[in-house]
Design a protein around this motif. Structure first.
Motif, short mmCIF file in Angstrom:
data_model
loop_
_atom_site.label_atom_id
_atom_site.label_comp_id
_atom_site.label_asym_id
_atom_site.label_seq_id
_atom_site.Cartn_x
_atom_site.Cartn_y
_atom_site.Cartn_z
N ARG A 198 0.68 -1.21 -0.23
CA ARG A 198 -0.21 -0.08 0.09
C ARG A 198 0.92 1.25 0.04
O ARG A 198 0.63 2.20 -0.74
N LEU A 199 1.81 1.11 0.74
CA LEU A 199 2.84 2.27 0.88
C LEU A 199 3.64 2.58 -0.47
O LEU A 199 3.65 3.79 -1.21
N ARG A 200 3.99 1.58 -1.16
CA ARG A 200 4.45 1.73 -2.56
C ARG A 200 3.53 2.24 -3.22
O ARG A 200 3.83 3.47 -4.20
N LEU A 201 2.21 1.84 -3.56
CA LEU A 201 1.30 2.35 -4.46
C LEU A 201 0.86 3.88 -3.90
O LEU A 201 0.47 4.67 -5.01
N LEU A 202 0.93 4.25 -2.76
CA LEU A 202 0.51 5.42 -2.58
C LEU A 202 1.78 6.50 -2.94
O LEU A 202 1.73 7.52 -3.23
N GLY A 203 3.04 5.82 -2.61
CA GLY A 203 4.24 6.69 -3.02
C GLY A 203 4.04 6.96 -4.47
O GLY A 203 4.48 8.12 -5.13
N GLU A 204 3.57 5.94 -5.31
CA GLU A 204 3.57 6.27 -7.01
C GLU A 204 2.57 7.49 -7.05
O GLU A 204 2.75 8.27 -8.05
N ALA A 205 1.24 7.57 -6.23
CA ALA A 205 0.56 8.55 -6.56
C ALA A 205 1.06 9.77 -5.83
O ALA A 205 0.63 10.81 -6.79
N LEU A 206 2.01 9.72 -4.71
CA LEU A 206 2.51 11.00 -4.49
C LEU A 206 3.69 11.43 -5.26
O LEU A 206 4.20 12.58 -4.98
N GLY A 207 4.10 10.56 -6.19
CA GLY A 207 5.55 10.86 -6.65
C GLY A 207 6.78 11.04 -5.97
O GLY A 207 7.65 11.62 -6.01
N ARG A 208 6.63 9.91 -4.80
CA ARG A 208 7.85 9.87 -3.92
C ARG A 208 8.24 8.37 -3.74
O ARG A 208 7.20 7.44 -3.85
N TRP A 271 -7.73 4.64 -4.88
CA TRP A 271 -8.01 5.40 -3.68
C TRP A 271 -6.83 6.37 -3.50
O TRP A 271 -7.05 7.47 -3.14
N ALA A 272 -5.55 5.75 -3.69
CA ALA A 272 -4.41 6.72 -3.45
C ALA A 272 -4.42 7.81 -4.25
O ALA A 272 -4.17 9.05 -3.74
N ARG A 273 -4.74 7.65 -5.65
CA ARG A 273 -4.69 8.98 -6.46
C ARG A 273 -5.81 9.83 -5.94
O ARG A 273 -5.69 10.97 -6.17
N ALA A 274 -7.08 9.26 -5.53
CA ALA A 274 -8.28 10.17 -5.25
C ALA A 274 -7.82 11.15 -3.86
O ALA A 274 -8.20 12.15 -3.84
N HIS A 275 -6.90 10.38 -3.18
CA HIS A 275 -6.78 11.12 -1.94
C HIS A 275 -5.17 11.74 -1.85
O HIS A 275 -5.01 12.06 -0.61
N ALA A 276 -4.37 11.67 -2.75
CA ALA A 276 -2.90 12.00 -2.71
C ALA A 276 -2.99 13.55 -2.04
O ALA A 276 -2.29 13.82 -1.27
N GLY A 277 -3.92 14.50 -2.39
CA GLY A 277 -3.90 15.80 -2.01
C GLY A 277 -3.96 15.90 -0.46
O GLY A 277 -3.59 16.82 0.01
N GLU A 278 -4.66 14.93 0.06
CA GLU A 278 -4.99 15.06 1.59
C GLU A 278 -3.51 14.63 2.20
O GLU A 278 -3.31 14.67 3.36
N PHE A 279 -2.59 14.12 1.70
CA PHE A 279 -1.21 13.71 2.40
C PHE A 279 -0.21 14.68 2.03
O PHE A 279 0.84 14.79 2.78
N THR A 280 -0.68 15.85 0.95
CA THR A 280 0.48 16.85 0.77
C THR A 280 -0.23 18.19 1.23
O THR A 280 0.61 19.17 1.57
N ASP A 281 -1.56 18.62 1.35
CA ASP A 281 -2.04 19.50 2.04
C ASP A 281 -2.11 19.47 3.70
O ASP A 281 -2.81 18.47 3.98
#
Length: 284
Positions: A198-208, A271-281
């Protein structure tokens, strides 16, 4: 009119949005004045508390369907108020842990007792038993704000977590269609993922590029102590701890989303792409 408890939460908010897309009137049950931006668009706020059944009476005027969260102190009393108000259908959010019947687990126990109350309330009901929520990933926000490493418990436990968007869509459909009365649906995502996945996929959505570090059970207990009641810490270790006699197999892909919606459940990457902004804002 449909009454939604927990309307400012991950599942309740998705349910309100789903009902709004259907053009259905929605009443959001809140304990007090919601913070700005917390109440989903399209919901009429009304004050009431499921822990105080009598307080629900004004909220129930004209309500014909209700979505309930589990675990309140007097579920039978709350359900009696719904019945007296003429509510025609109750949908309860429960858990896939219920079939195990483990009353020694504090979390399972309040789910089991809530289901019992709904079944005994002489009201038409539908029960939803989801797997773990994809939105539980939000618990990593603090660590990700500080760096690119996430440390967490149960690193070797794969979970077929479900998107609250799908739970909300299912809840909306069963509230609107009488054919679902008396049914219990088990809901999951489309595949089981380890926390590191999950963290890897979230990282892909965040570009990290992110790194997951699994904690030992002993270290996980130390970190969880003080952040939640002790009986809940023990509940999670009964579910996922090494050698647990009451382990919960949360990796099973369950059919409920497809049964109700006629499509497969959403992927974690969505889910990660839809909520990526909530991890950066920082205000999200």
């Amino acid at each position: 009119m449909i009454l939604v408890s927990g309307a400012t939460g991950n599942v309740g908010g998705e349910l309100v949005a789903a009902l709004a897309r259907e053009g259905r009137p929605v009443r959001a049950l809140v304990r007090g004045e919601p913070a700005p931006g917390r109440l989903p668009e399209g919901a009429e706020p009304v004050v009431g508390d499921l822990n105080d059944p009598a307080s629900l009476r004004p909220a129930l005027d004209g309500v014909r369907g209700a979505f309930l969260l589990p675990g309140y102190a007097d579920m039978p009393g709350a359900l009696a108020e719904l019945r007296a108000a003429g509510v025609a259908h109750v949908v309860l959010l429960s858990s896939i842990s219920v079939p195990d019947g483990d009353l020694g687990n504090a979390v399972s126990r309040f789910m089991i007792r809530s289901e019992e109350a709904v079944r005994e309330a002489d009201l038409p009901w539908t029960i939803l038993r989801p797997s773990g929520f994809m939105s539980n990933t939000f618990q990593w926000k603090g660590q990700l704000a500080a760096g690119d490493v996430v440390e967490d418990a149960f690193g070797d436990v794969a979970i077929a977590s479900v998107d609250p968007y799908d739970i909300g869509a299912v809840a909306a459909r069963v509230l609107l269609d009488k054919e679902h009365v008396g049914q219990t649906y088990a809901l999951s995502g489309p595949r089981a993922l380890l926390p590191g996945d999950r963290l890897r996929l979230l990282g892909e959505a965040l570009g990290r590029e992110l790194t997951f570090v699994g904690l030992s059970d002993a270290e996980a207990r130390r970190r969880m102590d003080g952040t939640m009641p002790e009986e809940y810490v023990e509940a999670f270790f009964r579910y996922y701890g090494q050698g647990s006699e009451h382990a919960l197999d949360d990796s099973v892909v369950r059919p409920g989303v497809r049964q109700v919606l006629g499509r497969g459940p959403r992927e974690f990457a969505q889910w990660a792409r839809a909520h990526a902004g909530e991890f950066t804002d920082p205000k999200a």
